[in-house]
Design a protein around this motif. Structure first.
Motif, PDB file in Angstrom:
ATOM      1  N   ARG A 152     -16.029 -56.794  -6.118  1.00  0.00           N
ATOM      2  CA  ARG A 152     -16.332 -57.966  -6.947  1.00  0.00           C
ATOM      3  C   ARG A 152     -17.362 -58.882  -6.291  1.00  0.00           C
ATOM      4  O   ARG A 152     -17.328 -60.109  -6.448  1.00  0.00           O
ATOM      5  N   ASP A 153     -18.261 -58.283  -5.550  1.00  0.00           N
ATOM      6  CA  ASP A 153     -19.299 -59.063  -4.876  1.00  0.00           C
ATOM      7  C   ASP A 153     -20.478 -58.134  -4.594  1.00  0.00           C
ATOM      8  O   ASP A 153     -20.331 -57.184  -3.822  1.00  0.00           O
ATOM      9  N   PRO A 154     -21.663 -58.387  -5.215  1.00  0.00           N
ATOM     10  CA  PRO A 154     -22.794 -57.483  -4.979  1.00  0.00           C
ATOM     11  C   PRO A 154     -23.304 -57.531  -3.546  1.00  0.00           C
ATOM     12  O   PRO A 154     -24.112 -56.673  -3.157  1.00  0.00           O
ATOM     13  N   PHE A 155     -22.839 -58.505  -2.758  1.00  0.00           N
ATOM     14  CA  PHE A 155     -23.266 -58.595  -1.362  1.00  0.00           C
ATOM     15  C   PHE A 155     -22.069 -58.567  -0.413  1.00  0.00           C
ATOM     16  O   PHE A 155     -22.129 -59.117   0.691  1.00  0.00           O
ATOM     17  N   ASP A 156     -20.991 -57.945  -0.840  1.00  0.00           N
ATOM     18  CA  ASP A 156     -19.777 -57.899  -0.024  1.00  0.00           C
ATOM     19  C   ASP A 156     -20.108 -57.460   1.407  1.00  0.00           C
ATOM     20  O   ASP A 156     -20.652 -56.367   1.619  1.00  0.00           O
ATOM     21  N   PRO A 157     -19.810 -58.282   2.421  1.00  0.00           N
ATOM     22  CA  PRO A 157     -20.239 -57.984   3.794  1.00  0.00           C
ATOM     23  C   PRO A 157     -19.708 -56.660   4.342  1.00  0.00           C
ATOM     24  O   PRO A 157     -20.454 -55.924   5.000  1.00  0.00           O
ATOM     25  N   ALA A 158     -18.451 -56.351   4.091  1.00  0.00           N
ATOM     26  CA  ALA A 158     -17.884 -55.118   4.646  1.00  0.00           C
ATOM     27  C   ALA A 158     -18.548 -53.894   4.029  1.00  0.00           C
ATOM     28  O   ALA A 158     -18.875 -52.919   4.729  1.00  0.00           O
ATOM     29  N   THR A 159     -18.762 -53.933   2.710  1.00  0.00           N
ATOM     30  CA  THR A 159     -19.422 -52.809   2.039  1.00  0.00           C
ATOM     31  C   THR A 159     -20.872 -52.701   2.486  1.00  0.00           C
ATOM     32  O   THR A 159     -21.388 -51.597   2.705  1.00  0.00           O
ATOM     33  N   ALA A 160     -21.548 -53.847   2.630  1.00  0.00           N
ATOM     34  CA  ALA A 160     -22.940 -53.848   3.078  1.00  0.00           C
ATOM     35  C   ALA A 160     -23.065 -53.286   4.491  1.00  0.00           C
ATOM     36  O   ALA A 160     -24.036 -52.582   4.803  1.00  0.00           O
ATOM     37  N   LYS A 161     -22.089 -53.577   5.347  1.00  0.00           N
ATOM     38  CA  LYS A 161     -22.143 -53.031   6.706  1.00  0.00           C
ATOM     39  C   LYS A 161     -22.018 -51.514   6.688  1.00  0.00           C
ATOM     40  O   LYS A 161     -22.734 -50.806   7.411  1.00  0.00           O
ATOM     41  N   ARG A 162     -21.105 -50.976   5.870  1.00  0.00           N
ATOM     42  CA  ARG A 162     -20.997 -49.519   5.762  1.00  0.00           C
ATOM     43  C   ARG A 162     -22.289 -48.934   5.209  1.00  0.00           C
ATOM     44  O   ARG A 162     -22.739 -47.860   5.638  1.00  0.00           O
ATOM     45  N   LEU A 163     -22.896 -49.613   4.241  1.00  0.00           N
ATOM     46  CA  LEU A 163     -24.151 -49.140   3.660  1.00  0.00           C
ATOM     47  C   LEU A 163     -25.239 -49.082   4.724  1.00  0.00           C
ATOM     48  O   LEU A 163     -26.009 -48.122   4.785  1.00  0.00           O
ATOM     49  N   TYR A 164     -25.300 -50.108   5.557  1.00  0.00           N
ATOM     50  CA  TYR A 164     -26.280 -50.119   6.645  1.00  0.00           C
ATOM     51  C   TYR A 164     -25.981 -49.020   7.659  1.00  0.00           C
ATOM     52  O   TYR A 164     -26.867 -48.239   8.030  1.00  0.00           O
ATOM     53  N   ASP A 165     -24.734 -48.937   8.093  1.00  0.00           N
ATOM     54  CA  ASP A 165     -24.367 -48.020   9.174  1.00  0.00           C
ATOM     55  C   ASP A 165     -24.578 -46.556   8.795  1.00  0.00           C
ATOM     56  O   ASP A 165     -25.087 -45.767   9.612  1.00  0.00           O
ATOM     57  N   TYR A 166     -24.198 -46.186   7.573  1.00  0.00           N
ATOM     58  CA  TYR A 166     -24.125 -44.763   7.237  1.00  0.00           C
ATOM     59  C   TYR A 166     -25.235 -44.271   6.304  1.00  0.00           C
ATOM     60  O   TYR A 166     -25.446 -43.066   6.195  1.00  0.00           O
TER      61      TYR A 166
END
Length: 677
Positions: A625-639
């Motif tokens: 429920r957040d287009p900039f969710d920090p945890a999801t964004a970190k996984r996107l960056y990492d992987y």
């Protein structure tokens, strides 16, 4: 004067000194760089010491720096600012470069060292990234003929060289057809076109020095507004025919025979390597794995797309009849009446959005998203010279450190091939200290008259986000070795970062940043609601024109080609029951993805494969429920964005998403769920 490729670059970050580089510099630079690389490769192969990762694989990674430098610069200039002199150099050096890489991949001493390391790879104590690089090098050599007999190697090498020459010829032919054809249009013939299209057509007439108020060329950016809005059906037809006939006009630029030879040589190349078809060869190193898997996805989407397009066709024909067109609906009518149908069904005219989609603001929005997701900021660097006055440069900063340079080249012009693409002048690595990447985004939007803002369609704005997604894949790369840096991934994974990034264009915080070019007012919520409601309007058409092109590609490379190019194309389209009123997105003779090089040959399906990944992947942010969710964004960056090709690509997606991808999000996004049932 000293050839700038033979000197150290004292520019900021050692960026290419385009103000010093001349066309005459390229051929001698290539010759010297090839010779230097040849000596480096010989030293590796002749090393009397036992093979080790450092003296073989790392040495290969360190070799060829001057060649990479000249090749990267020349590759972009020959695509974005070419002329007859540069094209002549291209024809000369393409064979030199192909022959050079043949000599490396077919060098038995060099491969023996790589193979010895590969056989004992589990006992070498390599970290996961180094192990991955060794495995990729071994696969590169095997797939380039390293295990062939001497006679087979000779033939394989000849095929590679001939394909390189044919790919160059194909691309130059398409560009020539686009440059040599221009339609002068009168005021009456421009009736129905909105102001932005009229301004662009007037600019084209001035650029071509025509005694006419308006003009268009067969390039996509010039043709699309005519097909969408021109009331004069005869104008739509002649422009459409020129567009689809590029490379098939029976003139010196005709690509039909070029395609026949390319397809034949690719099939022979695959057989030499032990594959039943070129498609089987290409997909062996992909996420799909086999032509059957790729074809299965295409067919799954094709059925629903065609049904939706057929339903729209009936509605479009009825609309045309109601407006007095008694003739059957044709391909040059579809976009025109689809615009009217969308307006009638959803009260949505995409032109209402254009005043809010200024190019400058859209580019800034891509920077904003990169900042929210990955902590990036972009600072203009007017002191770094581009290769054309239209090109602008920014430095990308993350966590207080410059991580790369970003070049933006957005406008169409003579000497620039059509389409949009990302490339680089230098890739990220840290094998010999930190090397920041130089990333380029190239588009082909119509340039407005001097002093006026460039306004984009919604589709063009998506293109800016798409190419920035590729750009971030390069800018955020965080690996040691060039071989797995940035976009050095398999074909059906490379479009994931770009297509995924498109989703943020329509995120509420991003749309809120766009304001009217004249009033400064934000986009009205009612207009956004109508835009969202119309999201899947004409998606049947878009699905059919894309998937038919992907199936054509797969058939060219998985079965014997019978008859002429035109015959083969007709037979493929007949076999899938292609709607007569819809044309291929890319007809054979101007299908640059396939035949100007082999990057997307037997791989055009990958856009759809990646769409499965990106549609499902963006679902992770929806679930948060957040287009900039920090945890999801970190996984996107990492992987995804930072890891390049450092791990298995299916594993990378699972690490980001938590599971394997599901096709449902793609079908829902295209509005095909009901059509499938």
């Amino acid at each position: 004067m000293t050839n700038p490729f033979f000197a150290a670059w004292t520019t900021p970050y050692e960026a290419p000194p385009f103000d010093l580089i001349q066309t005459a510099d390229f051929k001698p630079a290539y010759i010297e760089a090839l010779e230097q690389h040849k000596r480096e490769i010989a030293a590796i192969g002749d090393n009397p010491a036992a093979p080790s990762f450092d003296n073989t694989i790392a040495a290969l990674e360190r070799s060829g720096k001057p060649l990479r430098r000249v090749d990267a610069v020349f590759g972009q200039l020959s695509s974005a600012v070419t002329d007859e002199q540069l094209q002549a150099v291209e024809r000369d050096v393409v064979l030199l470069v192909a022959r050079h890489w043949n000599s490396i991949f077919l060098d038995p001493k060099l491969f023996a060292r790589i193979d010895a390391l590969y056989q004992q790879r589990q006992s070498l104590g390599l970290d996961p990234e180094a192990l991955r690089v060794l495995e990729r090098y071994h696969l590169d050599f095997v797939r380039s003929g390293a295990r062939l007999t001497d006679a087979e190697r000779e033939r394989f090498g000849a095929i590679v060289e001939r394909l390189a020459a044919l790919g160059t010829q194909f691309g130059q032919n398409v560009l020539a057809d686009e440059q040599e054809t221009v339609f002068a249009l009168s005021e009456a013939e421009m009736a129905g076109l909105p102001d932005f299209a009229r301004s662009a057509a007037a600019e084209t007439a001035r650029d071509r020095k025509l005694n006419s108020p308006f003009a268009v060329t067969p390039s996509r950016s010039s043709v699309e507004p005519v097909l969408h809005f021109a009331r004069d059906r005869a104008v739509r037809e002649k422009v459409w025919r020129a567009f689809v006939q590029r490379g098939a006009n029976g003139n010196k630029n005709d690509n039909s025979k070029v395609i026949e030879e390319i397809v034949s040589l690719r099939a022979e190349q695959a057989r030499l390597l032990g594959y039943e078809s070129y498609a089987a060869y290409k997909l062996a190193d992909s996420m799909a794995g086999t032509p059957a898997a790729a074809r299965g996805l295409l067919e799954q989407v094709w059925d629903g797309g065609r049904k939706k397009a057929e339903a729209d066709r009936t509605a479009l024909q009825e609309l045309a009849l109601s407006e007095g067109q008694s003739a059957p609906l044709e391909a040059w009518d579809w976009r025109y009446y689809a615009e009217k149908l969308r307006g009638g069904r959803y009260d949505f005219d995409e032109n209402e959005l254009k005043p809010y989609l200024q190019l400058e603001r859209v580019v800034e929005a891509t920077f904003f998203v990169a900042g929210q997701l990955f902590g990036l900021t972009f600072n203009p660097r007017a002191d770094i010279v581009g290769y054309h006055p239209d090109v602008r440069v920014w430095e990308a900063v993350r966590e207080g450190r410059v991580v790369g340079l970003f070049y933006g080249d957005y406008f169409a012009r003579p000497g620039k091939r059509s389409g949009a693409w990302m490339t680089s002048f230098r890739e990220q690595s840290r094998i010999d200290g930190e090397q920041i990447p130089f990333i380029v985004n190239t588009c082909n939007f119509n340039k407005p008259p001097e002093g006026q803002p460039a306004l984009l369609s919604l589709d063009e704005a998506r293109t800016v986000f798409h190419e920035m997604g590729h750009g971030l894949h390069g800018l955020l790369s965080n690996v040691t070795y060039p071989r797995i840096s940035g976009t050095s991934v398999v074909r059906d994974f490379v479009e994931l970062p770009s297509q995924l990034y498109e989703h943020w264009l329509e995120a509420a915080p991003v749309l809120a940043r766009f304001t009217h070019v004249e009033t400064g007012e934000p986009v009205p919520e009612a207009l956004l609601d109508r835009m969202r409601a119309a999201r899947t309007a004409n998606s049947g058409f878009a699905t059919v024109e894309f998937v038919s092109s992907a199936i054509l590609d797969m058939d060219y490379h998985s079965q014997p080609m019978q008859g002429t190019v035109a015959d083969f194309e007709r037979e493929v389209l007949a076999s899938i029951d292609m709607p007569r009123e819809i044309a291929l997105r890319h007809a054979s003779t101007h299908f640059l993805h396939l035949f100007s090089g082999d990057g997307y040959a037997a791989g055009y399906y990958s856009y759809l494969w990646s769409e499965v990944l990106d549609a499902d992947g963006f679902g992770a942010f929806k679930e948060a429920r957040d287009p900039f969710d920090p945890a999801t964004a970190k996984r996107l960056y990492d992987y995804i964005y930072s890891s390049g090709g450092s791990r298995d690509f299916a594993e990378a997606f699972r690490l980001f998403r938590g599971r394997d991808p599901d096709v449902t999000a793609l079908l829902e996004g295209r509005g095909l769920v009901e059509a499938q049932s």
